[in-house]
Design an enzyme around this catalytic site. Sequence first.
Site, PDB file in Angstrom:
ATOM      1  N   TYR A 119       0.852  -1.175   0.000  1.00 56.27           N
ATOM      2  CA  TYR A 119       0.000   0.000   0.000  1.00 56.27           C
ATOM      3  C   TYR A 119       0.888   1.223   0.000  1.00 56.27           C
ATOM      4  O   TYR A 119       1.845   1.312   0.759  1.00 56.27           O
ATOM      5  CB  TYR A 119      -0.939  -0.043   1.201  1.00 56.27           C
ATOM      6  CG  TYR A 119      -2.199   0.725   0.917  1.00 56.27           C
ATOM      7  CD1 TYR A 119      -3.025   0.346  -0.119  1.00 56.27           C
ATOM      8  CD2 TYR A 119      -2.530   1.838   1.655  1.00 56.27           C
ATOM      9  CE1 TYR A 119      -4.171   1.056  -0.410  1.00 56.27           C
ATOM     10  CE2 TYR A 119      -3.675   2.547   1.381  1.00 56.27           C
ATOM     11  CZ  TYR A 119      -4.494   2.156   0.339  1.00 56.27           C
ATOM     12  OH  TYR A 119      -5.624   2.871   0.047  1.00 56.27           O
ATOM     13  N   TRP A 121       1.374   4.182   1.069  1.00 58.03           N
ATOM     14  CA  TRP A 121       1.912   4.999   2.162  1.00 58.03           C
ATOM     15  C   TRP A 121       3.063   4.304   2.881  1.00 58.03           C
ATOM     16  O   TRP A 121       3.578   4.805   3.872  1.00 58.03           O
ATOM     17  CB  TRP A 121       0.812   5.268   3.190  1.00 58.03           C
ATOM     18  CG  TRP A 121      -0.272   6.169   2.687  1.00 58.03           C
ATOM     19  CD1 TRP A 121      -1.569   5.820   2.448  1.00 58.03           C
ATOM     20  CD2 TRP A 121      -0.179   7.554   2.385  1.00 58.03           C
ATOM     21  NE1 TRP A 121      -2.279   6.904   2.010  1.00 58.03           N
ATOM     22  CE2 TRP A 121      -1.450   7.983   1.961  1.00 58.03           C
ATOM     23  CE3 TRP A 121       0.860   8.477   2.431  1.00 58.03           C
ATOM     24  CZ2 TRP A 121      -1.702   9.299   1.588  1.00 58.03           C
ATOM     25  CZ3 TRP A 121       0.594   9.779   2.055  1.00 58.03           C
ATOM     26  CH2 TRP A 121      -0.672  10.182   1.650  1.00 58.03           C
TER      27      TRP A 121
END
Length: 786
Positions: A119, A121
């Site tokens: 993901y 981030w």
Amino acid sequence: MSKNDNQQGQAITYTAAHWGLYEISQSMTENMTIGPYRHDPNPSDIGRYLNHPQVEALRVQKPAIRKGWLDQQQGKPSAPRGGDEYIEVSWDTALDYAADALRKVKQQHGNQAIFGGSYGWSSAGRFHHSQSQVHRFLNSFGGYVRSKNSYSLGAASALLHWLVMPMKDLMESHTDWKTMEKHCELFLSFGGSKYQNAQVSTGGTAEHRTRGGLNAMHNAGVRFINVSPVSDDIETGGNVEWLPIKPNTDTALMLALAYTLWKHDLHDRDFIERYCVGYSEFERYVTGETDHQPKDAHWAAAITGLPAERIEQLAFELSSHRSMINMAWSLQRADHGEQPCFALITLAAMLGQIGLPGGGFAFCYGAENLLGSPHKHVFGPTLSQGKNAVEHFIPVARIADMLLHPGEHFTYEGKTYQYQDIRLIYWAGGNPFHHHQDLKRLSQAWQRPETIITNEQYWTPAAKMADIVFPATTTIERNDIFYAKREPIIAAMKQAKLPEGQAWDDYAIFAALSERLGIAEQFTEGKTADEWLEHLYSHWRQALKEQEDFELPDFATFWQNNTADMPHSDDPVIMLEAFRRDPDANPLKTPSGKIEIFSQSIADFGLQDCPGYACWIEPHEWLGSPKAEQFPLHLISDQPKNKLHSQLDHSPHSRKDRINGREPIYLNPQDAERRGIMHGDLVQVFNERGRCLASAVPSETVRQGVVRLSTGAWYDPQHWHNDQGEWLEKHGNPNALTADVPTSSFAQGCTAQTCLVEVQAWKGESLAVTAFDLPSLATETDHHQS
């Protein structure tokens, strides 16, 4: 004194996280201290705890393998994932097991049986970006099933490129704060514009601008209106009018504003004619010609809970001022989340201010620090992920569906695809047990694959649900390059400390696996990590010189000086200004080249839950539904102020806001009084999907019938497995309650914000929070002896 030193003579290095750029000071006699970048006007404190002992205490120290998985390899009875013991092993042992598992799945089921989870981030730095690393590795291995879009923007990313522009372009082109301060007169925000969300940017930030931008607009006399179930969604340093709308009903309000503009001939016919297509189809719907229901203010008042008179007056105010209509990302994280996006574009188009300084629409000031930047956008250095030979994918929020229902079909943007039978998951970066909805269902789905491998820094819930856990370095333990979109500088991220325990960089982990799998040349191209840094920088430098006529210093000079300036421009940034000036010379990337109020392309898909124009479709649960009789409170799960998603939830900065060790849940004082709940009381929040514990905070900032429980608490179930169906999350994670259903068959985004619950005082025993406990760890010798 050089740039590398501070006034006390301590060496200065830089590190970056998504919360910002930080300066690391250390000397031979003192411990490391992490402080904000000195030119950051409003730095975030989150990253100052990257090296705190309380954070480091949860590091994965050595490669570890789940005992139940090892037992399974030997044909023994095995425990399921979650709450199991882990065996710490040598790097060679762990790498051999992981390589064998990858090889076995590929040979027996093909690469379409491998899911590459990551993901975005997960990490800052342009080389040690775990998403790029795991995808490059798996592509070198023959490919993998990938995910598309994000939990944050699942519906909008799929939709907006049909209506106005791709989400990436939209985010990079928002009107800058100085222009907003000078020209905007009315700032209407659906869902607020909260600084705590804008602490972050993809890749990090050197200048936090949102709070200063909003405050400057307030000081310049801009009027703010916040349409939200909570009152503190905009922080301007001054007064903000609050319209306490029922959650999930913003589309109805926007439709009523559009109706009022039409009724009083306040819509800009010239703008609509020149720059838009499809208005007549929408007009037939909003006036009631299509379905015999005019979408007027009285209709919307019954849905939204707002006075009809205020709705009508708001339309007049918008049309008589230079108005910016802002919409929070949270609105599209709901059932039929495509519709508020449709309605936002439509309403702004009817006002005719798109492309003017300080007017139009935004999506969304306050969601990420990038938006509103005055700095010139230039591309950054990128590690190639290679080519994926597997064509299969899922919308990111459909991972549990994929694991539970292999072979079934799903639709996405009008086409039909098939879920693959996933036998192995390789996850590097991110925490699916934070982002996903209905975590009980995800926990059950997580039992399906044969093997789950993760590179992880801390013993997170995701690590405790993996089979093979490789300890990974943090940003302060490796060299990298800080670059982020529309920031004024780049910076050398120099290693400030030795890796904790036996942690390796993601690159080193994948390089070692590549050697075992015979793909080292494809993955590493014969380069070390530091050689890759210089390679990426040098190629980027040459490309900037050729394409942007801008020259960075050579790599050695940059690395010596620590920072370098990026291109500067004094020209204001005004979203869609060029399109407004000449739509023929600057067409949009939509099918028509114009703003599509009605999308014929989407209409032709024939989807009942997503027609080709903005419309009101009742959510599957909301305060106006029969289900509210059983669960009369609407749960808002917003972003936390003291971390990014669940990152560093175990730091003192995050924990200081807990009440008795649990996340606070905010509820209206009248709702609290009706239930006999006082400040600090331990409460259970529940619905038919699950239960969690939290600490109550009665607050006038929340409208009646609404509760707010921020995301980010590390998932902490009382029992990882329970055959009776009882599932209690002890820490305050709202995704124990949210529904794992898609926004629609068009975008398949997440619907976290569509969630009804009830809250009661907790009468059971006071259960300890164990989210930050290490798993039971044993050595290889202990395991062999047992």
